[in-house]
Enzyme design. Structure first.
Site, short mmCIF file in Angstrom:
data_model
loop_
_atom_site.label_atom_id
_atom_site.label_comp_id
_atom_site.label_asym_id
_atom_site.label_seq_id
_atom_site.Cartn_x
_atom_site.Cartn_y
_atom_site.Cartn_z
N LYS A 15 0.88 -1.17 0.00
CA LYS A 15 0.00 0.00 0.00
C LYS A 15 0.92 1.22 0.00
O LYS A 15 1.53 1.58 0.99
CB LYS A 15 -0.90 0.00 1.24
N ARG A 35 -2.86 8.04 -7.06
CA ARG A 35 -3.50 7.08 -7.96
C ARG A 35 -3.45 7.62 -9.39
O ARG A 35 -3.73 8.80 -9.64
CB ARG A 35 -4.95 6.88 -7.52
N ARG A 53 -7.15 10.01 -9.76
CA ARG A 53 -8.25 9.23 -9.20
C ARG A 53 -9.58 9.95 -9.37
O ARG A 53 -10.64 9.32 -9.36
CB ARG A 53 -8.01 8.90 -7.73
N ARG A 92 -16.38 0.44 -3.51
CA ARG A 92 -15.52 0.10 -2.37
C ARG A 92 -16.13 -1.12 -1.71
O ARG A 92 -17.15 -1.03 -1.03
CB ARG A 92 -15.44 1.27 -1.38
#
Length: 506
Positions: free
Chosen positions: A211, A216, A231, A369
């Site tokens: 991570k 992004r 993102r 998500r």
């Protein structure tokens, strides 16, 4: 349709916390809209004109101060056409032209319509905050399955266009939405894991990856044509020429990749997140432009004519590794528990945030998500909305210091306050806040400056506790500032549900 009908529906939606009531009000309005009105109606209610930025600032709008009309006469088409004209206006004399367009529009608007326009054009209607509710309403109004509408939206990335297709042409039109080179899709997101052991138990067939503390990116390549997006689906291609060249040189004709990019120190450790983000600005100085970015890719959604978005991660990962080579993110496929522990330790030792555990059976759920991707970090963090800041005392006198923090209402209401903190604020951040916050000011008193919900900050915390002090019934424990998140909008902040999930026993 009168613009006043949209304003009234927006007020009705804002006045209730019932998701069902919100959806019912939206459905009634959508069913009354003519085909040519659907896109602007949906855009207005979602809080963002379909034209995007219109070049109109807060000061310009506040300075108008026009006498409102007594009766509503503006139509949805009138307002949409005016915003088209604003968006097209540029060059010499454009400021006066915009002022003329806005003056004419406001002279015809009622008090409620003027207020709505001010919030719409300044982003104070919280762009995207109503997406979930609006998608439910579109599905209900069109009498289509919610999953069908959501999938089309995730692939198109455009709520107004998705609504128009659903309401005018139905399921067949929605099925036509496909992953298209040069049109970014909404990124799949990871949920916080309760623990590493919990994530491994949930996902027995898995891949485990670092991570990273990066930004992004989504990359599209079609021959020599390359596009790179953040993102939030903002294109940054011109700001990152080294990434463009790297992607152009990959051994494939066409590809869509998901990944992260970050700037590294000479020892290979990540530089501060803000330094990576500084490369994405259009006004970056020479020193910032010299800061080279390193990409790490972790997913492949399309390769040489084959759409992989519905393929299981194991297939996408095979396509990824043979395409990007050394630029694949560090990780392991089907690691044991012991190997995963070692991977987490290695990630932390290298200066990264933790690991992400992913199901090898999962398709790419764009924009969602879910539990198929779970992020494991040693410290709880939440992305929260800054609601205001109190003036400091002692050595912080003259600086905006103690932050008021809000979690996102998943049903599109105002952010819900969950705590305050001044911990973790460096002198540099104090200076930045004091300069920046007035640009987002909604009002102030002797003690604090209260902000429009536009800024997102990452907060570390030890957990949550039940509290009657805040409207969500929960408060943060030992909250401290990690960093600001310019790559995230308030619509991407963590929800009150995520905060409540940290309560003991949840």
């Amino acid at each position: 349709m009168l613009f006043a009908d949209v304003v009234a529906t927006s007020a009705s939606v804002a006045a209730t916390r019932s998701r069902l009531a919100k959806v019912t009000a939206l459905v009634e309005l959508l069913r009354r809209a003519e085909p040519g009105e659907i896109q602007p109606v949906v855009a207005f209610l979602a809080g963002a004109p379909r034209q995007g930025r219109t070049g109109t600032g807060w000061r310009t709008l506040v300075a108008l101060d026009r006498t409102p009309a007594d009766q509503p006469s503006l139509t949805v088409s009138d307002v949409d056409s005016a915003l088209d004209a604003l968006a097209r206006t540029s060059g010499k004399g454009s400021a006066q032209q915009r002022a003329d367009i806005l003056t004419k529009l406001h002279d015809t608007a009622t008090v409620a319509e003027q207020r709505f326009l001010l919030r719409l054009l300044t982003g104070e209607l919280r762009q995207g905050a109503l997406e979930g509710v609006m998608l439910d309403a579109i599905a209900s109004a069109a009498e289509l399955p919610g999953d069908t509408v959501r999938r089309a939206f995730m692939l198109s990335g455009r709520l107004p266009e998705t609504a128009e297709a659903a309401l005018t042409e139905g399921a067949e039109a929605l099925a036509a939405f496909r992953l298209t080179l040069g049109r970014p899709v909404r990124p799949m997101l990871a949920s916080p894991a309760k623990s590493l052991a919990g994530a491994l138990g949930d996902l027995p067939s898995r891949i485990v990856e670092y991570k990273l503390d990066g930004a992004r990116i989504q990359v599209h390549k079609d021959g020599d044509e390359v596009h790179i997006y953040t993102r939030t689906l903002r294109e940054i291609t011109d700001s990152v020429p080294e990434l463009v060249q790297l992607v152009r040189d990959l051994p494939c004709a066409s590809v869509v990749l998901d990944g992260e990019t970050l700037a590294l120190n000479d020892d290979g450790r990540p530089r501060p997140f803000q330094e990576t983000m500084s490369r994405f600005g259009s006004t970056a100085d020479e020193q910032v432009r010299a800061l080279l970015l390193r990409p790490y890719f972790f997913d492949c959604l399309y390769l040489d004519g084959t759409d992989l978005i519905d393929a299981p991660l194991r297939e996408r990962n095979e396509a990824l590794t043979r395409t990007v080579g050394e630029h694949v993110i560090p990780g392991a496929v089907r690691p044991t528990v012991e190997e995963t522990d070692e991977l987490l330790s290695a990630a932390l030792d290298a200066g990264h945030e933790g690991v992400v555990v992913k199901s090898l059976d999962s398709p790419y759920a764009a924009g969602r998500r879910g539990k198929a991707w779970q992020k494991v970090k040693p410290v709880h963090t939440l992305d929260l909305v800054v609601l205001g800041a109190e003036w400091g005392h002692g050595r912080r006198t003259g600086f905006l210091s103690n932050l008021h923090l809000g979690a996102r209402d998943p049903d599109g209401g105002e952010p819900i306050m969950v705590g305050k903190t001044f911990k973790g604020l460096t002198d540099e951040l104090l200076r930045w806040q004091t300069d920046e916050f007035p640009r987002h000011e909604a009002r102030r008193d002797d003690w604090a400056v209260y902000l429009r919900p536009e800024l997102v900050v990452e907060i570390a915390l030890d957990g949550a506790q039940v509290s009657t002090r805040y409207p969500g019934g929960v408060a943060l424990r030992f909250a401290r500032v990690v960093r600001y998140r310019p790559d995230k909008t308030p619509a991407e902040a963590d929800t009150i549900t995520a905060v409540q999930a940290l309560l003991p026993g949840r």
